[in-house]
Design a protein around this motif. Structure first.
Motif, PDB file in Angstrom:
ATOM      1  N   ALA A 458     103.592  -6.142  21.936  1.00 28.36           N
ATOM      2  CA  ALA A 458     104.097  -5.063  22.795  1.00 28.36           C
ATOM      3  C   ALA A 458     104.356  -5.536  24.216  1.00 28.36           C
ATOM      4  N   ALA A 459     103.853  -6.742  24.585  1.00 26.47           N
ATOM      5  CA  ALA A 459     104.105  -7.274  25.924  1.00 26.47           C
ATOM      6  C   ALA A 459     105.572  -7.616  26.127  1.00 26.47           C
ATOM      7  N   PHE A 460     106.291  -7.940  25.045  1.00 26.32           N
ATOM      8  CA  PHE A 460     107.718  -8.256  25.181  1.00 26.32           C
ATOM      9  C   PHE A 460     108.593  -7.395  24.268  1.00 26.32           C
ATOM     10  N   GLN A 461     107.975  -6.485  23.515  1.00 28.75           N
ATOM     11  CA  GLN A 461     108.712  -5.549  22.657  1.00 28.75           C
ATOM     12  C   GLN A 461     108.548  -4.133  23.224  1.00 28.75           C
ATOM     13  N   PRO A 462     109.532  -3.625  23.991  1.00 28.36           N
ATOM     14  CA  PRO A 462     109.383  -2.276  24.553  1.00 28.36           C
ATOM     15  C   PRO A 462     109.417  -1.218  23.450  1.00 28.36           C
ATOM     16  N   SER A 463     108.817  -0.073  23.738  1.00 29.37           N
ATOM     17  CA  SER A 463     108.812   1.036  22.785  1.00 29.37           C
ATOM     18  C   SER A 463     108.738   2.336  23.564  1.00 29.37           C
ATOM     19  N   ARG A 464     109.480   3.311  23.102  1.00 29.48           N
ATOM     20  CA  ARG A 464     109.498   4.618  23.774  1.00 29.48           C
ATOM     21  C   ARG A 464     108.167   5.337  23.667  1.00 29.48           C
ATOM     22  N   VAL A 465     107.294   4.923  22.730  1.00 24.49           N
ATOM     23  CA  VAL A 465     106.024   5.629  22.562  1.00 24.49           C
ATOM     24  C   VAL A 465     104.819   4.801  23.012  1.00 24.49           C
ATOM     25  N   LEU A 466     105.048   3.650  23.654  1.00 20.52           N
ATOM     26  CA  LEU A 466     103.920   2.822  24.106  1.00 20.52           C
ATOM     27  C   LEU A 466     104.071   2.388  25.565  1.00 20.52           C
ATOM     28  N   PRO A 467     104.481   3.281  26.461  1.00 21.07           N
ATOM     29  CA  PRO A 467     104.725   2.827  27.840  1.00 21.07           C
ATOM     30  C   PRO A 467     103.466   2.295  28.525  1.00 21.07           C
ATOM     31  N   ALA A 468     102.342   2.974  28.375  1.00 20.62           N
ATOM     32  CA  ALA A 468     101.121   2.535  29.060  1.00 20.62           C
ATOM     33  C   ALA A 468     100.554   1.273  28.407  1.00 20.62           C
ATOM     34  N   TYR A 469     100.457   1.298  27.098  1.00 20.79           N
ATOM     35  CA  TYR A 469      99.892   0.144  26.384  1.00 20.79           C
ATOM     36  C   TYR A 469     100.755  -1.099  26.605  1.00 20.79           C
ATOM     37  N   SER A 470     102.078  -0.954  26.453  1.00 24.56           N
ATOM     38  CA  SER A 470     102.967  -2.100  26.613  1.00 24.56           C
ATOM     39  C   SER A 470     102.932  -2.636  28.045  1.00 24.56           C
ATOM     40  N   THR A 471     102.848  -1.728  29.015  1.00 24.79           N
ATOM     41  CA  THR A 471     102.762  -2.164  30.410  1.00 24.79           C
ATOM     42  C   THR A 471     101.504  -2.980  30.651  1.00 24.79           C
ATOM     43  N   SER A 472     100.369  -2.520  30.110  1.00 24.87           N
ATOM     44  CA  SER A 472      99.118  -3.253  30.311  1.00 24.87           C
ATOM     45  C   SER A 472      99.184  -4.639  29.685  1.00 24.87           C
ATOM     46  N   LYS A 473      99.785  -4.749  28.518  1.00 32.48           N
ATOM     47  CA  LYS A 473      99.854  -6.033  27.829  1.00 32.48           C
ATOM     48  C   LYS A 473     100.893  -6.962  28.459  1.00 32.48           C
ATOM     49  N   ALA A 474     101.995  -6.383  28.955  1.00 33.29           N
ATOM     50  CA  ALA A 474     102.971  -7.204  29.673  1.00 33.29           C
ATOM     51  C   ALA A 474     102.356  -7.784  30.944  1.00 33.29           C
ATOM     52  N   ALA A 475     101.518  -6.985  31.598  1.00 28.13           N
ATOM     53  CA  ALA A 475     100.829  -7.476  32.792  1.00 28.13           C
ATOM     54  C   ALA A 475      99.869  -8.609  32.445  1.00 28.13           C
ATOM     55  N   VAL A 476      99.180  -8.495  31.307  1.00 31.60           N
ATOM     56  CA  VAL A 476      98.288  -9.572  30.866  1.00 31.60           C
ATOM     57  C   VAL A 476      99.077 -10.844  30.597  1.00 31.60           C
ATOM     58  N   LEU A 477     100.250 -10.692  29.993  1.00 26.53           N
ATOM     59  CA  LEU A 477     101.096 -11.855  29.709  1.00 26.53           C
ATOM     60  C   LEU A 477     101.519 -12.549  30.996  1.00 26.53           C
ATOM     61  N   MET A 478     101.950 -11.787  31.983  1.00 27.82           N
ATOM     62  CA  MET A 478     102.378 -12.387  33.247  1.00 27.82           C
ATOM     63  C   MET A 478     101.187 -12.956  34.022  1.00 27.82           C
ATOM     64  N   LEU A 479     100.056 -12.245  34.001  1.00 28.41           N
ATOM     65  CA  LEU A 479      98.851 -12.774  34.644  1.00 28.41           C
ATOM     66  C   LEU A 479      98.487 -14.133  34.054  1.00 28.41           C
ATOM     67  N   SER A 480      98.570 -14.232  32.741  1.00 27.52           N
ATOM     68  CA  SER A 480      98.221 -15.490  32.074  1.00 27.52           C
ATOM     69  C   SER A 480      99.150 -16.611  32.507  1.00 27.52           C
ATOM     70  N   ALA A 481     100.438 -16.315  32.616  1.00 23.67           N
ATOM     71  CA  ALA A 481     101.405 -17.339  33.029  1.00 23.67           C
ATOM     72  C   ALA A 481     101.145 -17.795  34.455  1.00 23.67           C
ATOM     73  N   CYS A 482     100.854 -16.850  35.339  1.00 24.55           N
ATOM     74  CA  CYS A 482     100.579 -17.207  36.736  1.00 24.55           C
ATOM     75  C   CYS A 482      99.289 -18.017  36.851  1.00 24.55           C
ATOM     76  N   LEU A 483      98.263 -17.584  36.131  1.00 21.22           N
ATOM     77  CA  LEU A 483      96.982 -18.278  36.200  1.00 21.22           C
ATOM     78  C   LEU A 483      97.081 -19.669  35.586  1.00 21.22           C
ATOM     79  N   ARG A 484      97.866 -19.785  34.528  1.00 23.93           N
ATOM     80  CA  ARG A 484      98.067 -21.104  33.910  1.00 23.93           C
ATOM     81  C   ARG A 484      98.676 -22.077  34.914  1.00 23.93           C
ATOM     82  N   ALA A 485      99.643 -21.604  35.685  1.00 18.36           N
ATOM     83  CA  ALA A 485     100.269 -22.466  36.688  1.00 18.36           C
ATOM     84  C   ALA A 485      99.268 -22.857  37.776  1.00 18.36           C
ATOM     85  N   GLU A 486      98.446 -21.898  38.195  1.00 23.01           N
ATOM     86  CA  GLU A 486      97.487 -22.182  39.269  1.00 23.01           C
ATOM     87  C   GLU A 486      96.397 -23.147  38.839  1.00 23.01           C
ATOM     88  N   LEU A 487      95.951 -23.049  37.582  1.00 22.43           N
ATOM     89  CA  LEU A 487      94.797 -23.834  37.136  1.00 22.43           C
ATOM     90  C   LEU A 487      95.176 -25.129  36.419  1.00 22.43           C
TER      91      LEU A 487
END
Length: 586
Positions: A458-487
């Motif tokens: 759901a982090a990269f698959q949008p859905s009309r019925v999962l706005p909150a869940y998908s947003t939280s998981k997309a944020a986790v995906l981007m956080l992971s990418a940023c943290l991977r670069a930093e560490l």
């Protein structure tokens, strides 16, 4: 700077040379002898030695021509494996005349230690051997001969690969050039090279004797390498249990060198480590822990403990792993997978009974130790208390799996502010707390590690019925990418795991907004039945997590639908947006 503060020193004379020997710990305890490599001195072991000194009588000595030990005269012919064996036996006779010692070698310290544990005259003087980044020259010679006499494309590739890694060996055989380089610019720049290329901390190592150590030590190669590789001994069988620790990022030695080692070592324990060549400096905690475990087992039973036989046992055996949301589903399966690989597991869940059940089963299936902890990952203070307890009682994590999460379905306008806070607090802030509190200590330790964050398709698959869940998981995906670069520069990997439809209990506990309680229960049952019919087991996600850590993968879609959605998000995003408009059946 003195990097062996508190050590007791003595001098041992052998074959016309004087060896400087340092000792730490109680002389009445089992003796562990640490042998350094090239172009090092005994101080390469300082961080490991202090960690072992509470349990063992630790002995380090400068190999002839290195550190404070004297060099043979002439240098040519003064560094043969036979003479190095004489030195070792002289040190052992001085520090432990009545009982065998446990031997540990790194780089050329390991090369010469292989000689010690395979020749007849050392039998009874050595109890065990831990080898790091240094093969037996005899085994290496047989390895080369097999590939020359019975070539296959794979064997030829292995031979060429190791030949490329051994470029420095050819240079060390050239007359005078290595000595001029080490006593000149290379000796001055070597500490900076180690920091930049090998991630070795700048903590007073190497010592000021480096230029002369490296110049003298060139004769280790000249006196031994060509002779042994051309005519390897046919009887080079180890007469003690051996623990082999292989750094997977070693720039000088291929992992394939050890593929056939069992024919030479009947009692072999294999370990792998995500690190570069100089592990005594970059991974002293892990090295000391494995040495302690191995030596203790041999002391108690005369044999190493039976090792875990899970698929990734060589990689994760003995490591400390914390999994949140470990009471059920993907978290529980992940805790079990690490346990089967021999890791020490901390099972964390907000339900104490579920956490305890996971920890108990983890111990039964292979974890040498497993503990249960109860926490709500969305509560920052609770997470801070958990982190303080873990670091005080168990140590710094090697692997963190931020897996805890909750589900929520419904349209954007039916999702209240409280609904948003609940989903973001667990799915996003729980990951943030874990990364900050546990990942921060990994970074401070400076010995690498890995963080796994469970996102979702759901982090990269949008859905009309999962706005909150998908947003939280997309944020986790981007956080992971940023943290991977930093560490990345600190040897800490970060992975985002993105499962699709997996048969867990998340659907039974998910919130469906915009409907009454009866309809919510009906939709929970329907979703649970659909996921059950799909029946993709959480164990497959756990396997993907261990594989991702072993390979240091960045983003791992799991399940066919997740991989398909990930591919569409990259190559056909318009198609993905069209799919998002579909109303799922209710």
């Amino acid at each position: 700077m003195t990097v062996l503060k508190g050590a007791r020193e003595r001098w041992v004379r052998t074959g016309g040379t004087e060896l400087c020997v340092a000792e730490l710990g109680d002389p009445g305890r089992p003796v562990v002898v640490l042998v350094h490599g090239y172009p090092d001195s005994k101080e390469v072991w300082s961080e490991v030695a202090v960690r072992l000194a509470d349990r063992f009588h630790v002995v380090l000595y400068d190999v002839r021509g290195h550190g404070r030990s004297s060099a043979p005269r002439p240098l040519r012919g003064g560094f043969t494996l036979e003479k190095l064996t004489d030195d070792f036996l002289a040190v052992v006779d001085a520090v432990s005349p009545d009982r065998p010692v446990h031997l540990v070698g790194h780089d050329w310290g390991s090369v010469q230690s292989w000689e010690f544990v395979t020749v007849e005259r050392t039998k009874g003087r050595i109890a065990s051997f831990t080898s790091m980044s240094g093969p037996s020259l005899d085994h290496f010679g047989h390895w080369i001969n097999k590939r020359l006499t019975r070539p296959t494309p794979r064997r030829v590739g292995q031979l060429l690969g190791q030949g490329a890694k051994s470029w420095y060996v050819y240079l060390l055989h050239t007359p005078a050039l290595p000595e001029l380089a080490w006593r000149g610019p290379l000796g001055k720049r070597w500490p900076a090279i180690l920091r930049r290329v090998e991630d070795v901390p700048g903590d007073g190592y190497p010592t000021s004797s480096l230029p002369s150590d490296a110049a003298n030590g060139a004769w280790l190669y000249r006196d031994n390498v060509r002779t042994r590789l051309r005519r390897p001994r046919p009887d080079a069988h180890a007469h003690v249990p051996v623990q082999l620790i292989t750094p997977l990022g070693d720039k000088f030695l291929s992992e394939r060198l050890y593929d056939e080692l069992e024919q030479w070592v009947p009692r072999l324990t294999r370990r792998t480590l995500s690190a570069k060549h100089w592990v005594p400096r970059t991974r002293p905690d892990r090295i000391a822990s494995w040495i302690t475990e191995f030596v203790t087992a041999v002391e108690v039973t005369g044999e190493p403990e039976p090792r875990a036989t899970g698929r990734h046992a060589e990689r994760f055996g003995g490591q400390l792993v914390l999994v949140t949301g470990a009471g059920s589903g993907i978290g529980r399966a992940t805790a079990f997978a690490f346990a089967e690989a021999g890791a020490r597991v901390i099972a964390v869940d907000r339900d104490p009974e579920s956490a305890a059940s996971t920890a108990g089963t983890a111990r039964l299936i292979g974890a040498p130790e497993a503990w249960a902890e109860t926490v709500d990952v969305s509560d920052e203070r609770e997470m801070e208390k958990l982190a303080a307890k873990v670091h005080a009682e168990y140590g710094v994590l090697d692997v963190l799996v931020n897996n805890a999460g909750v589900g929520l379905s419904g349209s954007f306008f039916d999702t209240t502010s409280d609904d948003w806070r609940r989903v973001l607090d667990v799915n996003l802030w729980g990951v943030i707390h874990g990364c900050r509190l546990f990942g921060g200590r990994m970074a401070e330790r400076g010995q690498g590690g890995h963080i796994v964050n469970t996102a979702s398709a759901a982090a990269f698959q949008p859905s009309r019925v999962l706005p909150a869940y998908s947003t939280s998981k997309a944020a986790v995906l981007m956080l992971s990418a940023c943290l991977r670069a930093e560490l990345a520069g600190q040897g800490i990997g970060v992975t985002a795991i993105c499962p699709g439809l997996v048969n867990t209990n998340i659907t039974a506990t998910a919130t469906f907004v915009g409907v009454d309680a009866a309809e919510e229960r009906r939709r929970q049952k329907r979703a649970t039945r659909a996921y059950g019919l799909r029946n993709y087991p959480p164990e497959k996600v756990a396997d993907a997590i261990l594989r991702a850590v072993a390979r240091n993968e960045a983003v791992v879609p799991v399940t066919p639908e997740a991989r398909g959605a990930h591919a569409l998000s990259r190559f056909a995003p318009r198609a993905l947006r069209a799919l998002a408009r579909l109303q799922p059946p209710v």
